[in-house]
Scaffold this active site. Structure first.
Site, short mmCIF file in Angstrom:
data_model
loop_
_atom_site.label_atom_id
_atom_site.label_comp_id
_atom_site.label_asym_id
_atom_site.label_seq_id
_atom_site.Cartn_x
_atom_site.Cartn_y
_atom_site.Cartn_z
NE ARG A 64 -7.58 -8.17 0.14
CZ ARG A 64 -7.39 -7.46 -0.80
NH1 ARG A 64 -6.11 -6.57 -0.51
NH2 ARG A 64 -7.77 -7.61 -2.11
CE LYS A 98 -4.42 -1.79 1.28
NZ LYS A 98 -5.34 -2.22 1.96
N1 HH2 Z 1 -7.54 -3.87 0.57
C1 HH2 Z 1 -7.53 -3.93 -0.84
C2 HH2 Z 1 -8.70 -4.64 -1.18
N2 HH2 Z 1 -9.50 -5.14 -0.32
N3 HH2 Z 1 -10.10 -6.14 1.79
C3 HH2 Z 1 -9.87 -6.15 2.96
N4 HH2 Z 1 -10.23 -6.66 3.85
N5 HH2 Z 1 -8.75 -5.24 3.55
C4 HH2 Z 1 -7.84 -4.52 2.69
O1 HH2 Z 1 -7.19 -3.75 3.35
C5 HH2 Z 1 -8.12 -4.45 1.26
C6 HH2 Z 1 -9.28 -5.26 0.81
C7 HH2 Z 1 -6.62 -2.91 -1.51
O2 HH2 Z 1 -5.55 -3.64 -2.11
P1 HH2 Z 1 -5.84 -4.44 -3.50
O3 HH2 Z 1 -6.81 -5.48 -3.77
O4 HH2 Z 1 -4.53 -5.00 -3.89
O5 HH2 Z 1 -6.15 -3.13 -4.88
P2 HH2 Z 1 -7.04 -2.85 -5.67
O6 HH2 Z 1 -8.31 -2.32 -4.71
O7 HH2 Z 1 -6.69 -1.43 -6.38
O8 HH2 Z 1 -7.65 -3.77 -6.39
#
Ligand code: HH2
Length: 398
Positions: free
Chosen positions: A374, A340
């Site tokens: 995660r 992040k």
């Molecule tokens: N962070 C992201 C997405 N989903 N779910 C939970 N429970 N907690 C988190 O911290 C979280 C999440 C963001 O990360 P990522 O999926 O890599 O990115 P994007 O939202 O751009 O797909």
């Protein structure tokens, strides 16, 4: 021995109160002599001004030490040994008015804070959350995710990646088709379903691990719960779609409630908190209660403080420093720090180069009692947790 040569070599050792949280030298499942002595401090808020000094006196009369300062804002901090807090569960007196409820709530929060193991019934299996956090591998079937957008947008690539993560040691795979990065535009439910369909169809049948679906929409959740998804990971924390809790209740899935302030499009526009840990706890508590009112079983809820969701760098750091406060809600905690942007701001590194920084947060999470992490880079998390486990093993009493 010549007394002049004698040294008592006194040291404060790991496993005494000073090192209580990290080591378990004097503990076992049945016998925990130090727990009763463990110093605990509890902060409460919204104490009615007209009762605050009466409540403070009642706590003092039971041997607690009170921190007077925060009382102006309806807050009260009381400290004492663990056992003394347990006794508050037995308070029966109705005077001063409302004290019994406060005492019981405080006792409950302290008991919850020290729960070490959870059994969370997913639809097809039981998730056992213990000392080692489970690893949730991230699978983004999106064209635009912040760190891996487009890498797994083709179904074949996504399916292969899910299997690879499980081989590497992922306990759960979290599939998402809508980026929630700051500034991201919402995706229509039809488009989300189109992206997910071939991937979830294959994984629900074949993946030897529980499948989580990262979605804010009840329609999308419903569609794929029918296909065998075990967990719904709602990053909006039941805020985006009022039907989500009801759908989760009806289908009996595990529900991850994540804290987000605003929407992905707006969440990073000047977020501000006075006390981020207290505010996130309060908000998660409200959302947990909303889920329970809709019929979700408490034992199926996992809570996430939402690192990066409407938070400044310092807010994320405060939340990580005080992660254990959320444990007072009595539910397992999940965190997602992987790659992040706050890690980029701290290290000056681009999203693809934040593996070491992410691993630092994984280790911290494990030591703070987080039950699920995660991550995109599963192997790094597996290695970090193996090392922590081996160190912890040296101090464990069978
Ligand atoms: N962070 C992201 C997405 N989903 N779910 C939970 N429970 N907690 C988190 O911290 C979280 C999440 C963001 O990360 P990522 O999926 O890599 O990115 P994007 O939202 O751009 O797909």
């Amino acid at each position: 021995m010549d007394p002049a040569e004698r040294t008592y070599n006194p040291r404060v050792v790991a496993g005494t109160l000073a090192g209580f949280e990290g080591f378990s030298r004097f503990r076992s499942a049945l016998f925990d002599p130090l727990r009763s002595l463990l110093p605990v401090a509890v902060e409460v808020e919204a104490v009615p001004a007209e009762f605050s000094s009466l409540y403070a006196d009642s706590f003092r009369a039971r041997g607690f030490v009170l921190d007077e300062r925060p009382q102006e804002r309806g807050r009260m901090v009381l400290a004492g040994p663990f056992d003394q807090f347990s006794l508050l569960a037995g308070v029966e007196e109705e005077s001063p008015a409302g004290f019994k409820e406060l005492a019981h709530a405080v006792a409950h929060a302290v008991a919850c804070r020290f729960i070490e193991e959870f059994e969370v019934p997913a639809r097809r299996r039981m998730l056992r959350l213990g000392r080692r956090p489970l690893i949730m591998g991230v699978l983004n079937v999106t064209p635009d995710s912040f760190s891996d957008g487009g890498w797994f947008a083709q179904p074949d690539e996504a399916i292969a990646r899910a299997f690879q993560m499980v081989e590497e040691g992922a306990d759960i795979v979290d599939v998402g088709a809508e980026s929630t990065r700051p500034g991201a535009a919402a995706v229509e439910a039809e488009e989300e379903i189109r992206r997910l369909l071939p991937v979830i169809k294959a994984l629900a049948e074949q993946l030897p691990a529980p499948l989580s679906l990262d979605t804010r929409k009840s329609r999308v959740a419903e569609r794929f719960l029918d296909m065998g998804v075990d967990l719904i990971n709602d990053t909006s924390g039941l805020e985006f779609d009022a039907r989500m809790a009801e759908v989760a209740a009806r289908r009996g899935c595990v529900l991850v409630i994540n804290h987000m302030r605003g929407t992905p499009r707006t969440m990073q526009q000047a977020p501000r908190y006075d006390d981020v840990s207290a505010e996130v706890c309060r908000s998660l508590r409200e959302r947990l209660e909303r889920a329970l009112r809709a019929g979700v079983l408490e034992e199926r809820v996992i809570l996430d403080p939402g690192i990066g969701f409407g938070k400044r760098v310092e807010d994320n750091l405060d939340l990580l420093a005080r992660l254990e406060e959320i444990r007072s809600l009595g539910r397992p905690i999940l965190i997602g720090c992987s790659r992040k942007s706050f890690l980029g701001e701290l290290t000056g590194r681009a999203s693809g180069e934040r593996r070491a920084a992410t691993t630092a947060t994984t280790a911290l999470a494990a030591l703070r009692g987080v039950k699920m992490v995660r991550v995109h880079d599963v192997r790094d998390a597996v290695d970090a947790l193996k090392v922590l486990d081996a160190i912890d093993e040296r101090h464990r009493v069978a």
